[in-house]
Design a protein around this motif. Sequence first.
Motif, PDB file in Angstrom:
ATOM      1  N   ALA A  53       0.872  -1.172   0.000  1.00  0.00           N
ATOM      2  CA  ALA A  53       0.000   0.000   0.000  1.00  0.00           C
ATOM      3  C   ALA A  53       0.913   1.228   0.000  1.00  0.00           C
ATOM      4  O   ALA A  53       1.854   1.289   0.791  1.00  0.00           O
ATOM      5  CB  ALA A  53      -0.860  -0.021   1.250  1.00  0.00           C
ATOM      6  N   LEU A  54       0.645   2.160  -0.905  1.00  0.00           N
ATOM      7  CA  LEU A  54       1.520   3.336  -1.005  1.00  0.00           C
ATOM      8  C   LEU A  54       0.706   4.596  -0.754  1.00  0.00           C
ATOM      9  O   LEU A  54      -0.475   4.675  -1.110  1.00  0.00           O
ATOM     10  CB  LEU A  54       2.154   3.407  -2.392  1.00  0.00           C
ATOM     11  N   ILE A  55       1.412   5.536  -0.123  1.00  0.00           N
ATOM     12  CA  ILE A  55       0.740   6.783   0.207  1.00  0.00           C
ATOM     13  C   ILE A  55       1.736   7.923  -0.025  1.00  0.00           C
ATOM     14  O   ILE A  55       2.926   7.761   0.250  1.00  0.00           O
ATOM     15  CB  ILE A  55       0.239   6.735   1.677  1.00  0.00           C
ATOM     16  N   VAL A  56       1.267   9.059  -0.599  1.00  0.00           N
ATOM     17  CA  VAL A  56       2.154  10.220  -0.747  1.00  0.00           C
ATOM     18  C   VAL A  56       1.590  11.315   0.149  1.00  0.00           C
ATOM     19  O   VAL A  56       0.390  11.592   0.127  1.00  0.00           O
ATOM     20  CB  VAL A  56       2.219  10.695  -2.219  1.00  0.00           C
ATOM     21  N   ILE A  57       2.495  11.887   0.972  1.00  0.00           N
ATOM     22  CA  ILE A  57       2.072  12.890   1.960  1.00  0.00           C
ATOM     23  C   ILE A  57       2.920  14.137   1.740  1.00  0.00           C
ATOM     24  O   ILE A  57       4.122  14.029   1.446  1.00  0.00           O
ATOM     25  CB  ILE A  57       2.318  12.355   3.394  1.00  0.00           C
ATOM     26  N   THR A  62      -0.369  15.947   5.005  1.00  0.00           N
ATOM     27  CA  THR A  62      -1.662  15.738   4.338  1.00  0.00           C
ATOM     28  C   THR A  62      -1.486  14.702   3.239  1.00  0.00           C
ATOM     29  O   THR A  62      -0.486  14.713   2.518  1.00  0.00           O
ATOM     30  CB  THR A  62      -2.158  17.062   3.725  1.00  0.00           C
ATOM     31  N   ILE A  63      -2.477  13.833   3.137  1.00  0.00           N
ATOM     32  CA  ILE A  63      -2.411  12.765   2.134  1.00  0.00           C
ATOM     33  C   ILE A  63      -2.742  13.392   0.788  1.00  0.00           C
ATOM     34  O   ILE A  63      -3.779  14.051   0.644  1.00  0.00           O
ATOM     35  CB  ILE A  63      -3.435  11.651   2.442  1.00  0.00           C
ATOM     36  N   ILE A  64      -1.848  13.123  -0.161  1.00  0.00           N
ATOM     37  CA  ILE A  64      -2.189  13.699  -1.460  1.00  0.00           C
ATOM     38  C   ILE A  64      -2.342  12.614  -2.517  1.00  0.00           C
ATOM     39  O   ILE A  64      -2.896  12.856  -3.581  1.00  0.00           O
ATOM     40  CB  ILE A  64      -1.175  14.774  -1.913  1.00  0.00           C
ATOM     41  N   LEU A  65      -1.854  11.444  -2.244  1.00  0.00           N
ATOM     42  CA  LEU A  65      -2.010  10.377  -3.238  1.00  0.00           C
ATOM     43  C   LEU A  65      -2.018   9.023  -2.508  1.00  0.00           C
ATOM     44  O   LEU A  65      -1.258   8.842  -1.568  1.00  0.00           O
ATOM     45  CB  LEU A  65      -0.821  10.425  -4.211  1.00  0.00           C
ATOM     46  N   VAL A  66      -2.873   8.116  -2.928  1.00  0.00           N
ATOM     47  CA  VAL A  66      -2.872   6.742  -2.376  1.00  0.00           C
ATOM     48  C   VAL A  66      -3.101   5.792  -3.530  1.00  0.00           C
ATOM     49  O   VAL A  66      -3.692   6.181  -4.541  1.00  0.00           O
ATOM     50  CB  VAL A  66      -3.987   6.515  -1.323  1.00  0.00           C
ATOM     51  N   GLY A 149       5.227   6.849   1.414  1.00  0.00           N
ATOM     52  CA  GLY A 149       5.275   5.796   2.436  1.00  0.00           C
ATOM     53  C   GLY A 149       4.745   4.483   1.902  1.00  0.00           C
ATOM     54  O   GLY A 149       3.718   4.484   1.240  1.00  0.00           O
ATOM     55  N   ALA A 150       5.504   3.416   2.129  1.00  0.00           N
ATOM     56  CA  ALA A 150       5.018   2.067   1.746  1.00  0.00           C
ATOM     57  C   ALA A 150       4.574   1.374   3.030  1.00  0.00           C
ATOM     58  O   ALA A 150       5.344   1.270   3.987  1.00  0.00           O
ATOM     59  CB  ALA A 150       6.130   1.275   1.080  1.00  0.00           C
ATOM     60  N   ILE A 151       3.306   0.950   3.037  1.00  0.00           N
ATOM     61  CA  ILE A 151       2.759   0.348   4.274  1.00  0.00           C
ATOM     62  C   ILE A 151       2.450  -1.122   4.011  1.00  0.00           C
ATOM     63  O   ILE A 151       1.793  -1.457   3.023  1.00  0.00           O
ATOM     64  CB  ILE A 151       1.479   1.090   4.713  1.00  0.00           C
ATOM     65  N   ARG A 152       2.977  -1.980   4.891  1.00  0.00           N
ATOM     66  CA  ARG A 152       2.737  -3.419   4.711  1.00  0.00           C
ATOM     67  C   ARG A 152       1.980  -3.955   5.927  1.00  0.00           C
ATOM     68  O   ARG A 152       2.346  -3.664   7.063  1.00  0.00           O
ATOM     69  CB  ARG A 152       4.079  -4.119   4.585  1.00  0.00           C
ATOM     70  N   ASP A 153       0.920  -4.726   5.652  1.00  0.00           N
ATOM     71  CA  ASP A 153       0.145  -5.356   6.743  1.00  0.00           C
ATOM     72  C   ASP A 153       0.981  -6.492   7.344  1.00  0.00           C
ATOM     73  O   ASP A 153       1.342  -7.435   6.655  1.00  0.00           O
ATOM     74  CB  ASP A 153      -1.161  -5.925   6.160  1.00  0.00           C
ATOM     75  N   MET A 154       1.323  -6.339   8.598  1.00  0.00           N
ATOM     76  CA  MET A 154       2.206  -7.318   9.240  1.00  0.00           C
ATOM     77  C   MET A 154       1.443  -8.368  10.053  1.00  0.00           C
ATOM     78  O   MET A 154       2.052  -9.157  10.771  1.00  0.00           O
ATOM     79  CB  MET A 154       3.195  -6.591  10.160  1.00  0.00           C
ATOM     80  N   THR A 155       0.117  -8.363   9.969  1.00  0.00           N
ATOM     81  CA  THR A 155      -0.675  -9.283  10.824  1.00  0.00           C
ATOM     82  C   THR A 155      -0.212 -10.732  10.665  1.00  0.00           C
ATOM     83  O   THR A 155       0.099 -11.412  11.648  1.00  0.00           O
ATOM     84  CB  THR A 155      -2.174  -9.157  10.474  1.00  0.00           C
TER      85      THR A 155
END
Length: 689
Positions: A53-57, A62-66, A149-155
Amino acid sequence: MSMMDRHDTGHSPENQRALPGKMPIQPDSDSLMISFLLTLNILAPFLEYPPDALIVIDSAGTIILVNTQMETLFGYDHDELIGRPVDLLLPEHLRTAHVAHWTHYMQAPRARPMGIGLDLVGQRKDGSRFFVEISLRPIRIEHTLHVIGAIRDMTAQREAERERMLISRRLRQQDKLLSMSHDAILVRDSADHIVSWNEGAEHLYGWTEEEAVGNITHTLLQARFPISREAVDYTLEQHGQWEGELTHTCQDGRQVIVESRQALVRDEQGFPAAILEINRDVTERRRLERLEREARAEIDARLHVLQVILDHLPSSVFLVQGPQLRILLANQAATEIWGAPWSRGQPEEEFIQQHGASLYTPTGQPLPLEDMTGRRAMDSGKPVLNCQLVIRQSDGASIPVIVDAIPLEHRSLLPSLPQEMTLGPASAERVVLVVYRNVRALKEAEELKDQFISLATHELRTPVTIIAGYADRLLSRAAQEKGHALDEWQREKVQQMKHASWHLANLTGELLDVTRMQAGQFQLERRPTDLVALTRQEIERLQATTDKHQLAFHTTVAQLWALVDAFRIEQILSNLLSNAIKYSPGGGLIEVTLEEHKDTHEAHFRIRDQGMGIPHAQQAHLFGRFVRGENVRIAGIRGTGLGLYLCRELIERHGGHISFESEEGVGSTFFFSLPCTEAVYRNSSGKAL
Ligand code: ADP
């Protein structure tokens, strides 16, 4: 380009992302802004490629891109994220701290994972939380600093990690348990090299783990198998396990016997990887078992010898053990006397009942089980001898027996065993030898003898009484000088004849009484009798026969009535008083006491002399037939040994009891009691009841 314009990347439509609606592009916006948005628009489709999951802040957070993965992961729609502060994706309690972290990061932005060593948590739209891993990378878009930011679900990873930790904890515990185990536990690889060796193995075999690991197991331990090694390996291969007893040699040369359980461990591909061996030291147990086997074999051999000997004995012999009187051994004669074969371990009483046999007293009363001779000896630990009983077999046949039961020192029957070994609690139980002597032949001979005596005495009695009577009359007539006077020698001879014939008459009378009693033909003729008068009369009669003795009578009652056979009571008193006179050859005082015991309704007699006394050796049997004291025989005092036997029989048939105390050279006292019924008490007038 309108804010809704799409940048065609040539990829599939779902990968094409629209620019954020909350960022309107005004026709009059400056060219910088336009080019920024254009850049974003170009960038958006590329964010769809990576799996994360990628997000640009922007620098203000402020989130500007996902990308789509981001929306899916957090459960928001695209529009719900764009233009919103990034803390939206954090649990509320972390938001304040996040501002500080963000400011800190923005002071020196560089590519790095976020929050190293921290448990980063994300929060979905529905409020649920999950562990995440975040990598940050600064990115310049149209000269402005942004962060991607690259977000990885670690569950899943966290779960797997947790499981790994649990497994490793369990393994550590198992390892600890293995080393604590008293069993020797070792693991050998497929080439038989030892790879693991617990404390139990160190303790049993003597080698430390360092010394043992790497060695070939069977060589190190010089293992001896009960079957071939190939057969063991084959079983392990086929069935995955093998169990059996091995002999191993320890470091110090000692040989141990182990109970070995072996299991084959396979790798993930199913190939044999290792063998787990759990070896329990059973050397001591096997030694004790061998000793026990030997001891039992010795006992059996002894019992066999005993059996052979006992089978040759004419008496029935039982060897019984413990409170249940379990039969350890019985002989051939036992089978015959009970009319049934015995079985080892069966309680004696059960054996008797099972075969329909029973025991009776000589008077025909059934013998209660608790009075059985063997039981009495077992309970008391003392010999019980000469019990006269009758065995009645299931077919009705009766066998008179004399039973002896002798407790044996059980240890003497067992082989000597090592101290640590016992043959179980049963071996400590008392053993009793019970001997039943068949006295049928003896009884028959006795009956024959009694019949003969009865016949002979009966035939003798009349002529002897006639002779005694004539001798008496001859003497008295001569004394009155009627007819011919007798010469001195004639008078002396007739006197002797009179004594001898009266003695014979008494003897035949006693013998007749005894034989009648034995034959069960004896009857008492009871009538109310005043015991005081009867005793006084008997004392006077016997006082007239002696000058050397003084007979004294003490009583506190004037009359004492009892329902008795007066002739027989006279006979008892006469016997005891004449004994007191006869066995006090030096003369002396003879005291007769008669007391009334109102509480027990009994008359108590006591006859005390100062004569020769009775030797200890004869005292126990004095009331038997023909028993006489050794001292009176030596002194040459004549007697039959029947008087006291008759006294006891007569007193007991009246419901009374006789006993005595005596000391040789000092004197004897005879005691006897007779019941006086209440009815007799009340009717002291002496009238018939
Ligand atoms: P007998 O007198 O005919 O021998 P008894 O049965 O009356 O037979 O007595 C048995 C034995 O008991 C006697 O032989 C004698 O040894 C002993 N005895 C009985 N009474 C006395 C007594 N008063 N003093 C000493 N011994 C006695």
